[in-house]
Design an enzyme around this catalytic site. Structure first.
Site, PDB file in Angstrom:
ATOM      1  N   LYS B  51       0.838  -1.203   0.000  1.00 32.78           N
ATOM      2  CA  LYS B  51       0.000   0.000   0.000  1.00 32.78           C
ATOM      3  C   LYS B  51       0.874   1.256   0.000  1.00 32.78           C
ATOM      4  CE  LYS B  51      -3.604   2.674   0.830  1.00 32.78           C
ATOM      5  NZ  LYS B  51      -4.381   3.112  -0.348  1.00 32.78           N
ATOM      6  N   LEU B  79      -5.531   7.703  -0.414  1.00 35.76           N
ATOM      7  CA  LEU B  79      -4.132   7.430  -0.058  1.00 35.76           C
ATOM      8  C   LEU B  79      -3.913   7.244   1.438  1.00 35.76           C
ATOM      9  CD1 LEU B  79      -2.554   9.978  -2.563  1.00 35.76           C
ATOM     10  CD2 LEU B  79      -2.858   7.522  -2.921  1.00 35.76           C
ATOM     11  N   CYS B 136      -0.508  11.528  -8.049  1.00 41.32           N
ATOM     12  CA  CYS B 136      -0.904  12.411  -6.951  1.00 41.32           C
ATOM     13  C   CYS B 136      -0.787  13.866  -7.397  1.00 41.32           C
ATOM     14  CB  CYS B 136       0.032  12.236  -5.757  1.00 41.32           C
ATOM     15  SG  CYS B 136       0.444  10.553  -5.405  1.00 41.32           S
ATOM     16  N   GLY B 223     -10.455  -3.210 -12.028  1.00 38.46           N
ATOM     17  CA  GLY B 223     -11.152  -4.473 -12.224  1.00 38.46           C
ATOM     18  C   GLY B 223     -11.209  -4.862 -13.686  1.00 38.46           C
ATOM     19  N   GLY B 249      -3.889  -4.029 -14.653  1.00 38.27           N
ATOM     20  CA  GLY B 249      -5.204  -3.548 -15.088  1.00 38.27           C
ATOM     21  C   GLY B 249      -6.156  -4.685 -15.368  1.00 38.27           C
TER      22      GLY B 249
END
Lengths: 261, 311
Positions: B51, B79, B136, B223, B249
């Site tokens: 993460k 985030l 970002c 997804g 992806g």
């Protein structure tokens, strides 16, 4: 505590009312570890739409390797689960999250609204099994209509709980919110466990706070994984920090939640 | 005559960094790996991308943060992460015990923040590489995402490369008009590899209330729904830029993964599939191996970029 991915076989699927059904699944590994208030993530069908698993509170584990889920049909995923027939399988992850902590020496109030009634049956049954000398369990059930909660109410009575019912349409029990009979009884209660719609839990939590009675709530949220990875199931905490329903909950002390925002 | 059954060689390399196989987890979909320990043999994975980490902890966005869409999902997590100090003290000890490679995804508000983060993570035992999230907003440039302006993306890449000796993978945003130009700018900035795609920006509306389904209004789509777009971008970048590409992806099956490898990806990351099928990565590793046996290929490296176009 170990968690499992288990391909679970449907034993029975029982329709309780137009929108409620109960799925009994052969899921011995998850059932052997499950505690009241914990949940499972159930795969709905085998295609990519719907994509995500759905979270369900564990409704019952009778010690025979089965795991029971009480499900309300609200959309595509739950409709697919309602169509499952005995012998078909459903992939489950569980048991997930943190459950209820009940002190058997205190008088308990259990407040359930709609499908939120699900974990309370497990809580009563496990308390009966684990603490034969436990203090009284008073159950308060609310539903839209009598059909939604009639059978559940009888089942709670059969296992020794006292039951008060309330329905929106007045077709069973008193007409109105379940928080009304609960409030009348609150003076006799020493600990409270709640699961249901947010507004109902907020009202119950507020009453408990005013009466200085400890209250545990079982929260619901959309979530993608149930494992603490997606960070999607956020709720506002009373201290300004977020809580994640799957990891910190789904059962949390009511005072940890920011009910009014 | 029985042929000797030899398991295909799944090893791949990105620069000097070797991987047991090309299957990695995508950042943000696998927590810090421990969350999946009961469902996946972590030691079998090529790599775990954790993460995204920032210099300071981040609380993330208000709920609702996720919404399901047809064959996909939108997320606006914002985030949320524990910050670099707690990542190193609380999360790295477990990750260090895993045999798989550990790639730390990093994010920042400014070019300086990326550099400082990279310095802090360099030299920490158990970290094998950095993946730079450039999707970002650059706070000093009015909030324009680093990953949408080639010069800014290149500047972040140079800054990270200057601050670390770890391999640097730059994760590209698909929300650009020319993905190859962006990839080239990052490659010219010194990146060791590219990973793509990050999520596609989308939205969903509740028609009863006429409100957005996400509190953040818009979010990132991921997804199976995004797979064709991701595959196209991976193919374009791999065909035109010389550094290795990691394909991401909508990968949920070995067949999906093999498509990306054929399109030119050296490795792949599994993202949203970890949510609906936590064992997806292991099934994909096994499935790639089965595919190679079927195709009579001794090594996964033989199929990378093997797309046949025209006659």
């Amino acid at each position: 505590m170990p968690q499992f991915q288990e391909k679970s076989i449907v034993v029975t699927s029982e329709r309780l009312s137009e929108s409620y059904f109960r799925l009994v699944l052969e899921s011995p590994r998850i059932a052997a570890q499950a505690q009241p208030g914990q949940f499972v993530m159930a795969a709905c069908g085998s295609t990519l739409d719907p994509l995500l698993r759905r979270p369900f509170s564990i409704h019952r584990c009778l010690g025979d390797g089965t795991l029971h889920l009480l499900i309300k049909i609200v959309g595509k995923g739950t409709k697919l689960l309602a169509d499952l027939e005995p012998g078909e399988s459903c992939d489950l992850l569980g048991p997930l999250g943190k459950g209820f902590t009940l002190d058997p020496d205190k008088v308990s109030g259990l407040v359930g609204g709609g499908v939120g009634i699900a974990p309370l049956l497990f809580l009563v049954e496990q308390t009966n099994a684990r603490y034969p000398q436990h203090q009284a369990l008073h159950v308060f059930l609310g539903g839209q209509t009598g059909d939604d909660i009639r059978q559940l109410g009888q089942e709670f009575e059969q296992i020794g709980a006292s039951v008060s019912l309330a329905t929106d349409d007045g077709s069973l029990g008193m007409q109105g919110l379940v928080t009304q009979p609960f409030e009348e009884a609150l003076g006799t209660l020493q600990q409270v466990f709640v699961c249901g719609p947010m507004a109902m839990m907020a009202a119950t939590a507020t009453l408990c706070q005013q009466a200085n009675v400890p209250c545990q709530v079982s929260l619901e949220s959309h979530m993608a994984c149930g494992l603490g990875a997606c960070l999607g199931c956020t709720v506002h905490g009373a201290d300004g920090n977020y809580r994640h329903v799957c990891k910190h909950g789904p059962v949390l002390p009511a005072e940890e939640i920011a009910w009014i925002r | 005559m029985d042929s000797l059954k030899v398991a295909p060689d799944l090893r791949v390399s990105i620069g000097d960094l070797s991987f047991a196989n090309p299957v990695m987890t995508a950042s943000g979909t696998f927590g810090y790996a421990k969350e999946f320990n009961d469902f996946v043999q972590l030691d079998r994975l090529g790599a775990v991308a954790v993460k995204g980490i920032s210099l300071e902890p981040r609380a993330g966005n208000p709920p609702p943060r996720v919404v399901e869409t047809p064959a996909g999902m939108l997320n606006a997590i914002g985030l949320e992460n524990v910050g670099v100090a707690r990542f190193i003290s609380d999360k790295m000890p477990f990750l260090r015990g895993c045999k798989c490679r550990v790639i730390v995804n990093i994010l920042g508000d400014s070019i300086e923040e990326y550099a400082r983060l990279s310095e802090k993570l360099t030299g920490v035992a158990g970290i094998d590489g950095l993946e730079v999230n450039i999707s970002c907003p650059n706070v000093k440039k009015g909030g324009v995402a680093f990953g949408t302006v080639p010069e800014m993306a290149q500047a972040v890449t140079k800054s990270v490369k200057g601050a670390t000796d770890l391999p640097v993978i730059v994760k590209l945003s698909p929300n650009v008009s020319d993905i190859v130009a962006m990839a080239q700018a990052v490659a010219d900035g010194g990146a060791d590899a590219l990973s793509l795609i990050n999520t596609l920006i989308g939205m969903a509306i509740d028609t009863k209330t006429r409100t957005p389904k996400l509190a953040n209004i818009i979010g990132g789509l991921s997804g199976p729904a995004v797979k064709p777009v991701a595959l196209r971008m991976v193919w374009q970048v791999a065909s035109n830029v010389s550094i290795p590409v990691i394909g991401i992806g909508g990968i949920g099956t070995a067949e999906d993964a093999v498509e990306f490898l054929i399109a030119g990806a050296t490795a792949i990351q599994v993202g949203t599939a970890n949510f609906y099928n936590p064992g997806a990565t292991e099934a994909i590793i096994d499935g790639i191996s089965d595919y190679l046996v079927e195709q009579g290929q001794a090594s996964v490296r033989d199929i990378i970029g093997s797309l046949k176009v025209g006659n």
